[in-house]
Write an enzyme that holds these catalytic residues in place. Structure first.
Site, short mmCIF file in Angstrom:
data_model
loop_
_atom_site.label_atom_id
_atom_site.label_comp_id
_atom_site.label_asym_id
_atom_site.label_seq_id
_atom_site.Cartn_x
_atom_site.Cartn_y
_atom_site.Cartn_z
N ASP A 9 -0.17 5.20 0.89
CA ASP A 9 -0.44 6.16 1.96
C ASP A 9 -0.54 5.43 3.30
OD1 ASP A 9 -2.13 8.86 0.48
OD2 ASP A 9 -1.40 7.14 -0.64
N ASP A 55 0.87 -1.17 0.00
CA ASP A 55 0.00 0.00 0.00
C ASP A 55 0.91 1.23 0.00
OD1 ASP A 55 -2.37 1.67 0.52
OD2 ASP A 55 -1.56 1.80 2.55
N ASP A 77 -1.81 -0.80 5.92
CA ASP A 77 -2.01 -0.26 7.27
C ASP A 77 -3.47 -0.15 7.69
OD1 ASP A 77 -2.25 1.96 5.35
OD2 ASP A 77 -2.44 3.22 7.11
#
Length: 214
Positions: free
Chosen positions: A11, A9, A167
């Site tokens: 961001d 991922d 996250d």
């Protein structure tokens, strides 16, 4: 287990981006007379792409009469200011260099729209991550697996030997939908406690921890 392929991922996993996202959201919605939000509030809205991010920041969401004009203002502002406060998390660059030196296949899979995503990849990760797959018209966003499949094809890699690192719960669902193993990081936009509550087995508290986990 050592995975041949690692998809990340963007961001909250490789890059701290939320300040610039919040600035762009607040610029766009304030320009059309809507109340702005704190960076902390914007952080909770991140995870499903910028269209959803902006919708979550508006009282009427996607039903806002001038939603498309607000999105145009967001994109224009963010394209010009996406480097203002954005930076890799401490230890991320060393981690990526180590993985690359080990011969791992690396790619980024993100809901950030493709032009901004590619600009950020070139600025920060051009030496270590050759592929980035972002939001593109006609392709389903995460947690749909479409962008994961595009990244695997670009790397000539198999899902069975790949892990997705993210996250948020969206990233976990993306990995599950694509048939990949998942590892979470706790330095991004969800805390370790929130990640543990999701039943995630692999959680890294520092980028260096991923070297042993995956």
């Amino acid at each position: 287990m050592k995975f041949e392929t690692i998809l990340f991922d963007f961001d909250g996993t490789l890059l701290y981006t939320v300040q610039d996202l919040a600035d762009a959201v607040n610029y766009a919605i304030a320009r059309h007379g809507y109340p702005t939000h704190s960076v902390e509030a914007i952080t909770r809205m991140v995870g499903n792409g910028v269209n959803m991010l902006v919708a979550r920041a508006l009282p009427q969401g996607f039903d806002t009469p001038n939603y498309e004009a607000i999105m145009d203002d967001f994109r224009s502002f963010y394209q010009q200011h996406c480097f203002d406060n954005t930076h890799p998390y401490d230890g991320v660059l060393d981690m990526l260099r180590t993985f690359a030196a080990e011969g791992r296949k690396l790619a980024i899979v993100t809901n950030k729209y493709q032009t901004a995503a590619e600009s950020l990849r070139q600025k920060f990760f051009s030496e270590t991550v050759p592929v980035i797959v972002g939001d593109f018209e006609g392709r389903e966003r995460k947690p749909a697996p479409d962008s994961v499949y595009v990244a695997l094809e670009a790397l000539q890699a198999e899902a069975a030997s790949a892990v997705y690192v993210g996250d948020t719960e969206v990233d976990m669902q993306t990995a599950r939908n694509a048939g990949l193993e998942f590892a979470a990081v706790s330095w991004g936009y969800r805390s370790r406690a929130e990640l543990e509550a999701l039943g995630i087995a692999r959680i890294a508290d520092r980028p260096a921890d991923l070297l042993d986990l995956i």
